[in-house]
Design a protein around this motif. Sequence first.
Motif, PDB file in Angstrom:
ATOM      1  N   GLU A  61       0.828  -1.204   0.000  1.00  0.00           N
ATOM      2  CA  GLU A  61       0.000   0.000   0.000  1.00  0.00           C
ATOM      3  C   GLU A  61       0.867   1.261   0.000  1.00  0.00           C
ATOM      4  N   TRP A  62       2.113   1.109   0.410  1.00  0.00           N
ATOM      5  CA  TRP A  62       3.098   2.185   0.427  1.00  0.00           C
ATOM      6  C   TRP A  62       4.285   1.742  -0.406  1.00  0.00           C
ATOM      7  N   LEU A  63       4.952   2.721  -1.027  1.00  0.00           N
ATOM      8  CA  LEU A  63       6.158   2.445  -1.795  1.00  0.00           C
ATOM      9  C   LEU A  63       7.335   3.139  -1.126  1.00  0.00           C
ATOM     10  N   LEU A  64       8.460   2.458  -1.092  1.00  0.00           N
ATOM     11  CA  LEU A  64       9.698   3.043  -0.604  1.00  0.00           C
ATOM     12  C   LEU A  64      10.664   3.057  -1.780  1.00  0.00           C
ATOM     13  N   LEU A  65      10.958   4.252  -2.279  1.00  0.00           N
ATOM     14  CA  LEU A  65      11.860   4.422  -3.412  1.00  0.00           C
ATOM     15  C   LEU A  65      13.255   4.724  -2.875  1.00  0.00           C
ATOM     16  N   LEU A  66      14.229   3.926  -3.299  1.00  0.00           N
ATOM     17  CA  LEU A  66      15.603   4.077  -2.808  1.00  0.00           C
ATOM     18  C   LEU A  66      16.589   4.029  -3.962  1.00  0.00           C
ATOM     19  N   GLU A  67      17.754   4.632  -3.742  1.00  0.00           N
ATOM     20  CA  GLU A  67      18.880   4.503  -4.663  1.00  0.00           C
ATOM     21  C   GLU A  67      19.678   3.263  -4.262  1.00  0.00           C
ATOM     22  N   PRO A  68      20.297   2.585  -5.229  1.00  0.00           N
ATOM     23  CA  PRO A  68      21.157   1.459  -4.855  1.00  0.00           C
ATOM     24  C   PRO A  68      22.343   1.968  -4.039  1.00  0.00           C
ATOM     25  N   GLY A  69      22.551   1.358  -2.905  1.00  0.00           N
ATOM     26  CA  GLY A  69      23.614   1.784  -1.995  1.00  0.00           C
ATOM     27  C   GLY A  69      23.070   2.453  -0.750  1.00  0.00           C
ATOM     28  N   ALA A  70      21.888   3.042  -0.826  1.00  0.00           N
ATOM     29  CA  ALA A  70      21.294   3.672   0.354  1.00  0.00           C
ATOM     30  C   ALA A  70      21.007   2.595   1.397  1.00  0.00           C
ATOM     31  N   ARG A  71      21.237   2.950   2.651  1.00  0.00           N
ATOM     32  CA  ARG A  71      21.071   1.955   3.719  1.00  0.00           C
ATOM     33  C   ARG A  71      20.339   2.556   4.916  1.00  0.00           C
ATOM     34  N   PRO A  72      19.081   2.130   5.119  1.00  0.00           N
ATOM     35  CA  PRO A  72      18.383   2.574   6.326  1.00  0.00           C
ATOM     36  C   PRO A  72      19.092   2.019   7.559  1.00  0.00           C
ATOM     37  N   LEU A  73      19.211   2.846   8.589  1.00  0.00           N
ATOM     38  CA  LEU A  73      19.924   2.436   9.796  1.00  0.00           C
ATOM     39  C   LEU A  73      18.980   1.809  10.820  1.00  0.00           C
ATOM     40  N   ASN A  74      19.557   1.235  11.861  1.00  0.00           N
ATOM     41  CA  ASN A  74      18.788   0.562  12.913  1.00  0.00           C
ATOM     42  C   ASN A  74      17.586   1.388  13.351  1.00  0.00           C
ATOM     43  N   GLY A  75      16.487   0.702  13.544  1.00  0.00           N
ATOM     44  CA  GLY A  75      15.259   1.349  13.997  1.00  0.00           C
ATOM     45  C   GLY A  75      14.345   1.775  12.863  1.00  0.00           C
ATOM     46  N   TRP A  76      14.788   1.570  11.613  1.00  0.00           N
ATOM     47  CA  TRP A  76      13.989   2.044  10.491  1.00  0.00           C
ATOM     48  C   TRP A  76      12.677   1.281  10.357  1.00  0.00           C
ATOM     49  N   VAL A  77      12.676  -0.004  10.682  1.00  0.00           N
ATOM     50  CA  VAL A  77      11.458  -0.804  10.525  1.00  0.00           C
ATOM     51  C   VAL A  77      10.354  -0.266  11.421  1.00  0.00           C
ATOM     52  N   GLU A  78      10.674  -0.030  12.676  1.00  0.00           N
ATOM     53  CA  GLU A  78       9.682   0.474  13.614  1.00  0.00           C
ATOM     54  C   GLU A  78       9.213   1.875  13.232  1.00  0.00           C
ATOM     55  N   ALA A  79      10.168   2.717  12.817  1.00  0.00           N
ATOM     56  CA  ALA A  79       9.822   4.092  12.442  1.00  0.00           C
ATOM     57  C   ALA A  79       8.881   4.126  11.238  1.00  0.00           C
ATOM     58  N   GLU A  90      18.017  11.087  -2.443  1.00  0.00           N
ATOM     59  CA  GLU A  90      19.124  10.984  -1.493  1.00  0.00           C
ATOM     60  C   GLU A  90      18.667  10.501  -0.123  1.00  0.00           C
ATOM     61  N   GLN A  91      17.468  10.886   0.277  1.00  0.00           N
ATOM     62  CA  GLN A  91      16.931  10.454   1.570  1.00  0.00           C
ATOM     63  C   GLN A  91      15.756   9.498   1.391  1.00  0.00           C
ATOM     64  N   GLY A  92      15.703   8.876   0.211  1.00  0.00           N
ATOM     65  CA  GLY A  92      14.627   7.947  -0.076  1.00  0.00           C
ATOM     66  C   GLY A  92      13.294   8.680  -0.158  1.00  0.00           C
ATOM     67  N   LEU A  93      12.259   7.965  -0.494  1.00  0.00           N
ATOM     68  CA  LEU A  93      10.910   8.522  -0.488  1.00  0.00           C
ATOM     69  C   LEU A  93       9.936   7.419  -0.132  1.00  0.00           C
ATOM     70  N   LEU A  94       9.195   7.635   0.922  1.00  0.00           N
ATOM     71  CA  LEU A  94       8.123   6.751   1.355  1.00  0.00           C
ATOM     72  C   LEU A  94       6.830   7.436   0.930  1.00  0.00           C
ATOM     73  N   VAL A  95       6.071   6.796   0.045  1.00  0.00           N
ATOM     74  CA  VAL A  95       4.909   7.455  -0.544  1.00  0.00           C
ATOM     75  C   VAL A  95       3.755   6.459  -0.665  1.00  0.00           C
ATOM     76  N   PRO A  96       2.529   6.898  -0.369  1.00  0.00           N
ATOM     77  CA  PRO A  96       1.392   6.000  -0.575  1.00  0.00           C
ATOM     78  C   PRO A  96       1.294   5.604  -2.049  1.00  0.00           C
ATOM     79  N   LYS A  97       0.943   4.371  -2.303  1.00  0.00           N
ATOM     80  CA  LYS A  97       0.857   3.860  -3.674  1.00  0.00           C
ATOM     81  C   LYS A  97      -0.095   4.703  -4.517  1.00  0.00           C
ATOM     82  N   GLY A  98      -1.215   5.123  -3.955  1.00  0.00           N
ATOM     83  CA  GLY A  98      -2.178   5.936  -4.701  1.00  0.00           C
ATOM     84  C   GLY A  98      -1.593   7.261  -5.146  1.00  0.00           C
ATOM     85  N   GLN A  99      -0.812   7.890  -4.287  1.00  0.00           N
ATOM     86  CA  GLN A  99      -0.185   9.161  -4.652  1.00  0.00           C
ATOM     87  C   GLN A  99       0.881   8.945  -5.721  1.00  0.00           C
TER      88      GLN A  99
END
Length: 177
Positions: A72-90, A126-135
Amino acid sequence: MLTVIIECQDNEPELAHTLAALVAGAVEGLVKDVIILDHGSSDGSSKVADAAGCSFLTDWDTQDVVRSARGEWLLLLEPGARPLNGWVEAVAEYVSLNKAPARFAGSRNHRRRLHKRLLRGRAPLEQGLLVPKGQASALVRPGMRLDQIASGVAGRRLVAELVPAWAVRAMRDAADA
């Protein structure tokens, strides 16, 4: 709940780095699927994606990819970007309480020098993008790249940090030198 989409071209080491960081999200059930959009890689990017259980597309249209995403949400990332600890909960907390796009906080340990920040600005992903699929579906047009989708989208700031792809490339280049 979340589909991760990454574009790549000959980014085998960077892709491996990013996918390793996403494992925690898959284990927790946050990440439903990961889609790699390839631009003609000649390295082992496809093998890395296959080993991680990702969809690796070599012939694709971004509109179709966004529509077919399982999350239902999309997370757009560049190859090499790495979310750090705690990202899942956030991210899980954010998507349960919000409907607006968000971006990761920049890593406090990986910042561009001031003159580079002033001259270049930030890359759209550069900081990724978390966006609802509909948007994302409303924004995407045929032939668009992920960074073009992200370029006009303002986002709230997640509490989780992301090591940007440029920092990972710089560390690898320094190790190779």
